[in-house]
Scaffold this active site. Structure first.
Site, mmCIF file in Angstrom:
data_model
loop_
_atom_site.group_PDB
_atom_site.id
_atom_site.type_symbol
_atom_site.label_atom_id
_atom_site.label_comp_id
_atom_site.label_asym_id
_atom_site.label_seq_id
_atom_site.Cartn_x
_atom_site.Cartn_y
_atom_site.Cartn_z
ATOM 1 N N SER A 63 0.819 -1.211 0.000
ATOM 2 C CA SER A 63 0.000 0.000 0.000
ATOM 3 C C SER A 63 0.856 1.265 0.000
ATOM 4 C CB SER A 63 -0.912 0.025 1.220
ATOM 5 O OG SER A 63 -1.634 -1.174 1.323
HETATM 6 N N1 SAH Z 1 -1.028 -4.355 3.785
HETATM 7 C C1 SAH Z 1 -0.353 -4.950 2.674
HETATM 8 C C2 SAH Z 1 -1.179 -4.800 1.434
HETATM 9 C C3 SAH Z 1 -1.498 -6.103 0.893
HETATM 10 S S1 SAH Z 1 -2.560 -6.129 -0.511
HETATM 11 C C4 SAH Z 1 1.024 -4.328 2.477
HETATM 12 O O1 SAH Z 1 1.278 -3.276 3.050
HETATM 13 O O2 SAH Z 1 1.838 -4.906 1.763
HETATM 14 C C5 SAH Z 1 -3.853 -7.111 0.184
HETATM 15 C C6 SAH Z 1 -3.489 -8.497 0.633
HETATM 16 O O3 SAH Z 1 -4.696 -9.125 1.054
HETATM 17 C C7 SAH Z 1 -2.919 -9.392 -0.470
HETATM 18 O O4 SAH Z 1 -1.693 -9.914 -0.052
HETATM 19 C C8 SAH Z 1 -3.966 -10.486 -0.628
HETATM 20 O O5 SAH Z 1 -3.415 -11.759 -0.955
HETATM 21 C C9 SAH Z 1 -4.622 -10.500 0.738
HETATM 22 N N2 SAH Z 1 -5.965 -11.060 0.774
HETATM 23 C C10 SAH Z 1 -6.969 -10.923 -0.123
HETATM 24 N N3 SAH Z 1 -8.062 -11.615 0.264
HETATM 25 C C11 SAH Z 1 -7.736 -12.216 1.439
HETATM 26 C C12 SAH Z 1 -8.442 -13.076 2.345
HETATM 27 N N4 SAH Z 1 -9.690 -13.475 2.120
HETATM 28 N N5 SAH Z 1 -7.801 -13.484 3.453
HETATM 29 C C13 SAH Z 1 -6.517 -13.116 3.712
HETATM 30 N N6 SAH Z 1 -5.803 -12.311 2.901
HETATM 31 C C14 SAH Z 1 -6.396 -11.860 1.772
#
Ligand code: SAH
Length: 215
Positions: A63
């Site tokens: 993000s």
């Molecule tokens: N906060 C993270 C952003 C990650 S993007 C950072 O700073 O890097 C969102 C993440 O949510 C992705 O890695 C994706 O695989 C995960 N995600 C999506 N759906 C999900 C679910 N149902 N359960 C757990 N993780 C999930």
């Protein structure tokens, strides 16, 4: 700015966050002392200190620092809080949470992302993070209730299972909506339900049910 010393680029980023209204000192401090370049893929290293989202493995993104700061600030975390995070991704947001909360419980549906994030956190000596490979849509009933919940993937609908894992007066922050743009919402648990506040338009990757199969 390519070529500028790291400290200058970091300071520029932090000043930019302040100008955009981030004024929680603990949150600013956490961003200042968490090296984002550790969480960014090699290919994009020179963009580590820019205020923008960056692609990571498995088609996901790390993000934008402003959004990380905004969501962390909106949670109003206190030092004794247990926080649940859905979507570990690179682990950058997790690291920020770990610096302001007592414990962070984080769930990711890609095992490889979770393993890589854990290695980074160990390098930073962050030892108050508990990991789970699984579907975050269901929350973490065995560890509930939580003081705070942060969702970092776009919620398709109101997250009732997650909301029910909040303590009284607990707060959940996350992007809500099925389209490419969502609205950042904050729910607060009240004696007779939940109060919802709409914050700003954001763009997140979608929350997907079930765990991911990786080759
Ligand atoms: N906060 C993270 C952003 C990650 S993007 C950072 O700073 O890097 C969102 C993440 O949510 C992705 O890695 C994706 O695989 C995960 N995600 C999506 N759906 C999900 C679910 N149902 N359960 C757990 N993780 C999930």
């Amino acid at each position: 700015m390519i070529g500028a010393p790291e400290e200058t680029r970091l300071q520029r980023l932090i000043n930019g966050l302040k100008l955009q209204g981030i004024d929680d000192r603990k949150v600013l401090h956490a961003l200042e002392f968490t090296p984002r370049d550790l969480f960014v893929p090699e290919l994009f290293l020179d963009r580590s200190w820019e205020d923008s989202a960056i692609p990571i493995n498995c088609g996901q993104t790390i993000s934008q620092p402003y959004i990380v700061a905004l969501m962390t600030q909106a949670l109003k975390i206190e030092g004794r809080h247990r926080v649940l995070e859905i979507g570990t991704g690179s682990g950058y947001q997790t690291a920020i949470l770990a610096r302001v909360a007592r414990y962070v419980y984080t769930i990711e549906r890609y095992r490889s992302l979770m393993v890589e994030a854990e290695i980074r956190h160990k390098r930073l000596m962050l030892e108050n993070i508990i990991y789970r490979f699984g579907d975050g849509w269901e929350g973490w009933p065995e560890q509930a209730p939580f003081d705070r919940i942060l969702v970092t993937a776009a919620l398709p609908d109101e997250p009732s299972d997650l909301l029910n894992q909040l303590k009284p007066k607990g707060v959940l922050v996350g992007p809500l909506g099925k389209g490419s743009t969502q609205i950042l919402v904050r729910y607060t648990r009240t004696p007779d339900g939940f109060e919802r506040e709409d914050m700003s338009d954001v763009r997140f990757v979608p929350l997907i049910s079930g765990v991911a199969r990786e080759s």
